[in-house]
Design a protein around this motif. Structure first.
Motif, PDB file in Angstrom:
ATOM      1  N   PHE A   1     -51.225  25.784  18.359  1.00 49.54           N
ATOM      2  CA  PHE A   1     -49.497  26.327  18.555  1.00 49.54           C
ATOM      3  C   PHE A   1     -50.157  27.845  17.797  1.00 49.54           C
ATOM      4  CE2 PHE A   1     -45.785  28.364  18.373  1.00 49.54           C
ATOM      5  CZ  PHE A   1     -44.698  27.803  19.252  1.00 49.54           C
TER       6      PHE A   1
ATOM      7  N   THR B   1     -46.987  32.430  30.547  1.00 52.17           N
ATOM      8  CA  THR B   1     -47.042  31.373  30.725  1.00 52.17           C
ATOM      9  C   THR B   1     -45.542  32.191  31.959  1.00 52.17           C
ATOM     10  OG1 THR B   1     -45.980  30.808  28.425  1.00 52.17           O
ATOM     11  CG2 THR B   1     -44.681  30.265  30.332  1.00 52.17           C
TER      12      THR B   1
ATOM     13  N   LEU C   1     -50.821  27.806  27.142  1.00 49.98           N
ATOM     14  CA  LEU C   1     -49.715  29.116  27.514  1.00 49.98           C
ATOM     15  C   LEU C   1     -49.731  29.726  26.902  1.00 49.98           C
ATOM     16  CD1 LEU C   1     -47.058  25.832  28.795  1.00 49.98           C
ATOM     17  CD2 LEU C   1     -49.186  27.147  30.490  1.00 49.98           C
ATOM     18  N   ASP C   2     -49.737  31.419  27.373  1.00 45.53           N
ATOM     19  CA  ASP C   2     -49.990  32.467  26.659  1.00 45.53           C
ATOM     20  C   ASP C   2     -48.952  32.865  26.513  1.00 45.53           C
ATOM     21  OD1 ASP C   2     -51.304  34.418  25.146  1.00 45.53           O
ATOM     22  OD2 ASP C   2     -51.353  36.001  27.021  1.00 45.53           O
TER      23      ASP C   2
ATOM     24  N   LEU D   1     -45.703  32.388  25.567  1.00 48.23           N
ATOM     25  CA  LEU D   1     -45.106  30.986  25.486  1.00 48.23           C
ATOM     26  C   LEU D   1     -43.159  31.916  24.607  1.00 48.23           C
ATOM     27  CD1 LEU D   1     -43.353  28.527  26.517  1.00 48.23           C
ATOM     28  CD2 LEU D   1     -44.341  27.829  24.836  1.00 48.23           C
TER      29      LEU D   1
ATOM     30  N   VAL E   1     -52.966  20.731  25.103  1.00 46.67           N
ATOM     31  CA  VAL E   1     -52.397  22.437  24.986  1.00 46.67           C
ATOM     32  C   VAL E   1     -52.313  23.100  23.563  1.00 46.67           C
ATOM     33  CG1 VAL E   1     -49.838  22.086  24.457  1.00 46.67           C
ATOM     34  CG2 VAL E   1     -50.319  23.421  26.110  1.00 46.67           C
TER      35      VAL E   1
ATOM     36  N   ILE F   1     -51.206  27.630  22.748  1.00 42.61           N
ATOM     37  CA  ILE F   1     -49.901  27.397  23.194  1.00 42.61           C
ATOM     38  C   ILE F   1     -49.782  28.916  22.111  1.00 42.61           C
ATOM     39  CG2 ILE F   1     -46.904  28.728  22.803  1.00 42.61           C
ATOM     40  CD1 ILE F   1     -47.228  25.365  24.047  1.00 42.61           C
ATOM     41  N   THR F   2     -49.889  30.156  22.729  1.00 40.32           N
ATOM     42  CA  THR F   2     -49.182  31.620  21.698  1.00 40.32           C
ATOM     43  C   THR F   2     -48.129  32.341  21.970  1.00 40.32           C
ATOM     44  OG1 THR F   2     -49.879  33.161  23.348  1.00 40.32           O
ATOM     45  CG2 THR F   2     -51.969  31.718  22.581  1.00 40.32           C
ATOM     46  N   SER F   3     -47.510  32.217  21.472  1.00 34.87           N
ATOM     47  CA  SER F   3     -46.119  32.937  21.035  1.00 34.87           C
ATOM     48  C   SER F   3     -45.596  33.483  20.241  1.00 34.87           C
ATOM     49  CB  SER F   3     -45.521  31.520  20.621  1.00 34.87           C
ATOM     50  OG  SER F   3     -43.566  31.306  20.952  1.00 34.87           O
TER      51      SER F   3
ATOM     52  N   LEU G   1     -44.062  19.409  21.580  1.00 31.90           N
ATOM     53  CA  LEU G   1     -44.593  19.788  20.814  1.00 31.90           C
ATOM     54  C   LEU G   1     -45.211  20.326  19.659  1.00 31.90           C
ATOM     55  CD1 LEU G   1     -43.963  23.537  22.520  1.00 31.90           C
ATOM     56  CD2 LEU G   1     -46.015  21.616  23.310  1.00 31.90           C
TER      57      LEU G   1
ATOM     58  N   CYS H   1     -49.486  19.659  19.130  1.00 31.57           N
ATOM     59  CA  CYS H   1     -50.405  20.983  18.150  1.00 31.57           C
ATOM     60  C   CYS H   1     -50.035  21.479  16.928  1.00 31.57           C
ATOM     61  CB  CYS H   1     -49.144  22.414  18.735  1.00 31.57           C
ATOM     62  SG  CYS H   1     -49.440  22.133  20.882  1.00 31.57           S
TER      63      CYS H   1
END
Length: 239
Positions: free
Chosen positions: A86, A119, A151-152, A154, A181, A183-185, A213, A217
């Protein structure tokens, strides 16, 4: 109808061959150019150039440590246990670059064909599917079953209850099947007092998504200046 010509006699253009009781990536796949690899992973054209090798650390120890952790992960078996990343932080610090770099390394080194999705675009495409523009579940199944999913961006938008339910469904499905997964956020995975991030996953999506998550992550705060902004400033100075 003209008969299609098979380009590789080893795999009949499937990209995979049986070997030692298992399935491995065919030799022909190592000859794909970077453009073809990016397309096969659904990577947007803007990030076709991105690799771990050209990720800029700006001489910052924290960014060097991130690269070390990422490379350690790629050569480990943690992915088999459903562990991912993450990446969070401010805009333009290289979160998406890192995620794309991991996808490419896993493909090049281990033959793992992951999937990249912004996303917002994913939710739009799924909504169009459910509204009758397509009668199949192919997209949702592909997202749920991809060996590794990015999932970019988010959490960058206000989500409807339907969107939250879909994201919850995707994450729970992958959690149960031990499928990682990345994830970028711009929001953090959990509440933090010492960073300039004022929102977290639980407050945005609820405890269900947040708790899973946190187990799935490694939370990594990506430090740095907004590379997009500094690039524009440099271009203006040249003018």
């Amino acid at each position: 109808m003209e008969k299609e010509v098979i380009k590789c006699n080893l795999c009949n253009d499937t990209g995979w061959v049986f070997k030692n009781g298992g399935v491995v990536k065919c030799e022909c796949q190592y000859n794909l150019n970077s453009y073809q690899v990016s397309n096969s992973l659904n990577i947007p054209r803007k990030y076709h150039h991105a690799t771990l090798e050209n990720f800029i650390d700006f001489g910052l120890p924290a960014r060097k440590l991130i690269l070390e952790k990422v490379k350690e992960y790629i050569y480990s078996d943690e992915m088999d246990e459903g562990k991912g990343f993450f990446f969070y932080g401010n805009n333009g610090v290289g979160k998406t670059h890192l995620a794309v770099g991991i996808l490419k390394e896993l493909y090049n080194l281990k033959g793992i064909t992951g999937m990249f999705y912004d996303t917002r675009i994913l939710l739009y495409d799924l909504k169009a599917t459910f509204e009758g523009n397509s009668s199949t579940r192919e997209l949702l199944d592909a997202v749920i079953k991809a060996p590794i999913l990015v999932l970019d961006d988010l959490g960058s938008e206000r989500l409807s209850d339907w969107a939250k339910d879909i994201l919850h469904y995707i994450i729970i499905s992958r959690y149960n099947d031990k499928l990682p997964v990345i994830i970028t956020s711009n929001i953090s995975l959990e509440k933090e007092e010492n960073k300039d991030i004022d929102q977290d996953v639980e407050s945005k999506f609820g405890k269900g998504i947040a708790s899973r998550l946190m187990e799935m992550c490694y939370p990594i705060y990506v430090v740095g200046e907004d590379f997009r902004k500094t690039s524009i400033q440099k271009d203006l100075r040249r003018l």
